[in-house]
Design an enzyme around this catalytic site. Structure first.
Site, PDB file in Angstrom:
ATOM      1  N   ASP A   1       0.842  -1.201   0.000  1.00 16.27           N
ATOM      2  CA  ASP A   1       0.000   0.000   0.000  1.00 16.27           C
ATOM      3  C   ASP A   1       0.879   1.255   0.000  1.00 16.27           C
ATOM      4  O   ASP A   1       0.368   2.370  -0.125  1.00 16.27           O
ATOM      5  CB  ASP A   1      -0.980  -0.005   1.183  1.00 16.27           C
ATOM      6  CG  ASP A   1      -0.288   0.021   2.530  1.00 16.27           C
ATOM      7  OD1 ASP A   1       0.933  -0.217   2.597  1.00 16.27           O
ATOM      8  OD2 ASP A   1      -0.986   0.278   3.535  1.00 16.27           O
ATOM      9  N   SER A   2       2.218   1.058   0.068  1.00 14.51           N
ATOM     10  CA  SER A   2       3.146   2.164  -0.202  1.00 14.51           C
ATOM     11  C   SER A   2       2.942   2.670  -1.628  1.00 14.51           C
ATOM     12  O   SER A   2       3.474   3.731  -1.978  1.00 14.51           O
ATOM     13  CB  SER A   2       4.597   1.723   0.017  1.00 14.51           C
ATOM     14  OG  SER A   2       4.875   0.535  -0.713  1.00 14.51           O
TER      15      SER A   2
ATOM     16  N   ASP B   1      -1.019  -6.313  -0.307  1.00 11.61           N
ATOM     17  CA  ASP B   1      -1.149  -5.597   0.968  1.00 11.61           C
ATOM     18  C   ASP B   1      -2.607  -5.157   1.147  1.00 11.61           C
ATOM     19  O   ASP B   1      -3.219  -4.620   0.226  1.00 11.61           O
ATOM     20  CB  ASP B   1      -0.257  -4.340   0.913  1.00 11.61           C
ATOM     21  CG  ASP B   1       0.444  -4.041   2.220  1.00 11.61           C
ATOM     22  OD1 ASP B   1       0.259  -4.780   3.200  1.00 11.61           O
ATOM     23  OD2 ASP B   1       1.219  -3.048   2.239  1.00 11.61           O
TER      24      ASP B   1
ATOM     25  N   LYS C   1      -1.157  -9.461   3.026  1.00  9.61           N
ATOM     26  CA  LYS C   1      -0.464  -8.934   4.196  1.00  9.61           C
ATOM     27  C   LYS C   1      -1.365  -7.932   4.888  1.00  9.61           C
ATOM     28  O   LYS C   1      -2.063  -7.168   4.228  1.00  9.61           O
ATOM     29  CB  LYS C   1       0.855  -8.266   3.801  1.00  9.61           C
ATOM     30  CG  LYS C   1       1.644  -7.723   5.001  1.00  9.61           C
ATOM     31  CD  LYS C   1       3.077  -7.342   4.657  1.00  9.61           C
ATOM     32  CE  LYS C   1       3.210  -5.987   4.036  1.00  9.61           C
ATOM     33  NZ  LYS C   1       2.640  -4.874   4.842  1.00  9.61           N
TER      34      LYS C   1
ATOM     35  N   GLU D   1      -1.469  -5.281   8.628  1.00  9.96           N
ATOM     36  CA  GLU D   1      -0.713  -4.705   9.732  1.00  9.96           C
ATOM     37  C   GLU D   1      -1.342  -5.075  11.069  1.00  9.96           C
ATOM     38  O   GLU D   1      -2.569  -5.206  11.177  1.00  9.96           O
ATOM     39  CB  GLU D   1      -0.651  -3.170   9.595  1.00  9.96           C
ATOM     40  CG  GLU D   1       0.134  -2.720   8.362  1.00  9.96           C
ATOM     41  CD  GLU D   1       0.272  -1.203   8.235  1.00  9.96           C
ATOM     42  OE1 GLU D   1      -0.165  -0.460   9.146  1.00  9.96           O
ATOM     43  OE2 GLU D   1       0.823  -0.765   7.202  1.00  9.96           O
TER      44      GLU D   1
ATOM     45  N   GLU E   1       9.143  -3.858  10.949  1.00 11.42           N
ATOM     46  CA  GLU E   1       9.507  -2.557  10.375  1.00 11.42           C
ATOM     47  C   GLU E   1      10.006  -1.602  11.453  1.00 11.42           C
ATOM     48  O   GLU E   1       9.338  -1.410  12.474  1.00 11.42           O
ATOM     49  CB  GLU E   1       8.302  -1.950   9.639  1.00 11.42           C
ATOM     50  CG  GLU E   1       8.613  -0.560   9.066  1.00 11.42           C
ATOM     51  CD  GLU E   1       7.659  -0.062   7.991  1.00 11.42           C
ATOM     52  OE1 GLU E   1       6.840  -0.857   7.505  1.00 11.42           O
ATOM     53  OE2 GLU E   1       7.758   1.120   7.653  1.00 11.42           O
TER      54      GLU E   1
HETATM   55  N1  LIG Z   1       9.109   5.693   0.146  1.00 10.91           N
HETATM   56  C1  LIG Z   1       8.693   4.970   1.198  1.00 10.91           C
HETATM   57  N2  LIG Z   1       9.514   4.063   1.751  1.00 10.91           N
HETATM   58  C2  LIG Z   1       9.141   3.332   2.833  1.00 10.91           C
HETATM   59  O1  LIG Z   1       9.916   2.475   3.304  1.00 10.91           O
HETATM   60  C3  LIG Z   1       7.835   3.568   3.381  1.00 10.91           C
HETATM   61  C4  LIG Z   1       7.001   4.517   2.753  1.00 10.91           C
HETATM   62  N3  LIG Z   1       7.460   5.207   1.687  1.00 10.91           N
HETATM   63  N4  LIG Z   1       5.747   4.778   3.198  1.00 10.91           N
HETATM   64  C5  LIG Z   1       5.168   3.912   4.174  1.00 10.91           C
HETATM   65  C6  LIG Z   1       6.172   3.545   5.168  1.00 10.91           C
HETATM   66  C7  LIG Z   1       6.689   4.716   5.977  1.00 10.91           C
HETATM   67  N5  LIG Z   1       8.034   4.328   6.241  1.00 10.91           N
HETATM   68  C8  LIG Z   1       8.960   5.070   6.967  1.00 10.91           C
HETATM   69  C9  LIG Z   1       9.164   6.406   6.675  1.00 10.91           C
HETATM   70  C10 LIG Z   1      10.089   7.159   7.412  1.00 10.91           C
HETATM   71  C11 LIG Z   1      10.795   6.573   8.448  1.00 10.91           C
HETATM   72  C12 LIG Z   1      11.743   7.408   9.229  1.00 10.91           C
HETATM   73  O2  LIG Z   1      12.363   8.274   8.668  1.00 10.91           O
HETATM   74  N6  LIG Z   1      11.845   7.171  10.557  1.00 10.91           N
HETATM   75  C13 LIG Z   1      12.729   7.944  11.429  1.00 10.91           C
HETATM   76  C14 LIG Z   1      12.817   7.232  12.778  1.00 10.91           C
HETATM   77  C15 LIG Z   1      13.677   7.974  13.778  1.00 10.91           C
HETATM   78  C16 LIG Z   1      13.568   7.398  15.183  1.00 10.91           C
HETATM   79  O3  LIG Z   1      12.475   7.107  15.673  1.00 10.91           O
HETATM   80  O4  LIG Z   1      14.643   7.212  15.793  1.00 10.91           O
HETATM   81  C17 LIG Z   1      14.114   8.088  10.832  1.00 10.91           C
HETATM   82  O5  LIG Z   1      14.703   9.147  10.951  1.00 10.91           O
HETATM   83  O6  LIG Z   1      14.620   7.090  10.207  1.00 10.91           O
HETATM   84  C18 LIG Z   1      10.584   5.217   8.736  1.00 10.91           C
HETATM   85  C19 LIG Z   1       9.655   4.474   7.984  1.00 10.91           C
HETATM   86  C20 LIG Z   1       8.318   3.052   5.659  1.00 10.91           C
HETATM   87  N7  LIG Z   1       7.387   2.944   4.559  1.00 10.91           N
HETATM   88  C1  LIG Z   2       7.341  -1.628   3.235  1.00 12.07           C
HETATM   89  C2  LIG Z   2       6.393  -2.778   3.143  1.00 12.07           C
HETATM   90  C3  LIG Z   2       6.597  -3.770   4.234  1.00 12.07           C
HETATM   91  C4  LIG Z   2       4.956  -2.342   3.021  1.00 12.07           C
HETATM   92  O1  LIG Z   2       4.111  -2.634   3.818  1.00 12.07           O
HETATM   93  C5  LIG Z   2       4.580  -1.534   1.852  1.00 12.07           C
HETATM   94  O2  LIG Z   2       5.403  -1.322   0.933  1.00 12.07           O
HETATM   95  O3  LIG Z   2       3.412  -1.099   1.808  1.00 12.07           O
HETATM   96 MG   LIG Z   3       2.263  -1.625   3.495  1.00  9.65          MG
END
Ligand SMILES: Nc1nc(=O)c2c([nH]1)NC[C@@H]1CN(c3ccc(C(=O)N[C@@H](CCC(=O)O)C(=O)O)cc3)CN21
Ligand SMILES: CC(C)C(=O)C(=O)O
Ligand SMILES: [Mg+2]
Length: 290
Positions: A69-70, A108, A138, A140, A207
């Site tokens: 669903d991304s 998803d 899948k 969540e 994740e």
């Molecule tokens: N382009 C894209 N890639 C992805 O992997 C993704 C999406 N979109 N959209 C749905 C989710 C959102 N996701 C994400 C997006 C941002 C972070 C992120 O930047 N997290 C912080 C955490 C910092 C902390 O808590 O310490 C980081 O700075 O990494 C993590 C997962 C993973 N998934």
């Molecule tokens: C990043 C994966 C696990 C996902 O759920 C997605 O792409 O939607």
């Molecule tokens: Mg997803």
């Protein structure tokens, strides 16, 4: 030499194993995934949202493709995954199934398509199988989704679970923070992992969790763990394809490794085309009918 179509990626040591070379002329199944866990074989998963790119990954030997669903933010132009609908997921998943021959395609389940009740989850998971032809779905949630997972598995639908950071809860979480930090949160993650395994899931996405915790979960589960931002200790790894290929506009998460720069390659091609049209040098005689 380029890999030919249907020549799957080989394990670096050249050994033909369950998921690399061992499954040549049929689709990967959840039984192959279980066998890989027993044999300690690591595997990869990429997202895909259309037949064209899915076909490229299938030919490259990626054994499992997730129609994530991304697609919401990576393919359809939304800010988050929240607005994505079942009809959109069915359409994108059907395209990925049509574009592939070997990969296990996992669909998803989007926000709002399963949270209401196990019956709602069953109805929509069946749509992904019947209308799109996916081999698994899948959803969540750990303990909170266990009853739905159980019903789907009883009905013969393979389920991949997804715990840790669950992006459909972005508004409740206030962003995308790392999950499972601290004793209480770590114990909850372990309970969630065991709950989805007990409910019959064949694999679980972890994740954005600390690497050490992901190792604990992987050691304690008999089913495969698929990490994204969970370190190197999981059984499998997944990345969003637009992130790993350099196609995502804007910020990508810290856990992404960019293996190509398609955005600049494609942008350069478009700029060159536009310039040649403007200059009158395209089409040339060889592109022209007499
Ligand atoms: N382009 C894209 N890639 C992805 O992997 C993704 C999406 N979109 N959209 C749905 C989710 C959102 N996701 C994400 C997006 C941002 C972070 C992120 O930047 N997290 C912080 C955490 C910092 C902390 O808590 O310490 C980081 O700075 O990494 C993590 C997962 C993973 N998934
Ligand atoms: C990043 C994966 C696990 C996902 O759920 C997605 O792409 O939607
Ligand atoms: Mg997803």
């Amino acid at each position: 030499m380029n890999a030919s179509p249907l020549q799957p990626a080989q394990a670096p040591d050249g050994v033909s194993t369950t998921l690399y070379g061992g499954v040549a002329n049929r689709r990967v199944t959840v039984r192959d995934i279980a066998k890989a866990k027993q044999q300690g074989e690591r595997w990869s998963m990429l997202t895909a949202y259309d037949a064209l790119t899915a076909g490229v990954f299938d030919e490259a030997g990626i054994p499992v493709l997730l129609v994530g669903d991304s697609a919401g933010n990576c393919h359809l132009g939304y800010e988050t995954t929240v607005p994505v609908t079942m009809d959109q997921m069915v359409m994108l998943s059907a395209a990925v199934v049509r574009g592939t021959k070997r990969a296990l395609v996992v669909g998803d389940m989007p926000f709002g398509s399963y949270q209401e009740s196990p019956a709602q989850a069953m109805h929509n998971a069946a749509r992904l199988m019947k209308e799109a032809g996916v081999g698994a779905v899948k959803l969540e949630g750990g303990e909170r989704s266990a009853r739905s997972i159980e019903l789907l598995v009883e009905a013969g639908i393979p389920v991949m679970a997804h715990i840790g950071l669950t992006p459909q809860s972005v508004h409740a979480l206030g962003g995308y923070p790392v999950q499972g930090r601290g004793d209480e949160a770590a114990h909850q993650l372990l309970r969630d992992a065991k709950a989805v395994q007990q409910a019959g899931a064949f694999a679980v996405v972890l994740e954005a969790v600390p690497a050490e915790l992901a190792v604990q979960v992987t050691e304690q589960l008999a089913i495969a763990t698929v990490g994204i931002g969970a370190g190197a200790g999981t059984d499998a790894q997944v990345l969003v394809w637009t992130d790993m290929a350099g196609m995502t506009a804007g910020r990508v998460p810290k856990f992404v490794k960019q293996y190509a720069d398609l955005r600049s390659v494609l942008g350069d091609a478009a700029r060159e085309f536009a310039a040649e049209v403007h200059a009158g040098t395209f089409p040339a005689p060889e592109h022209t009918f007499k």
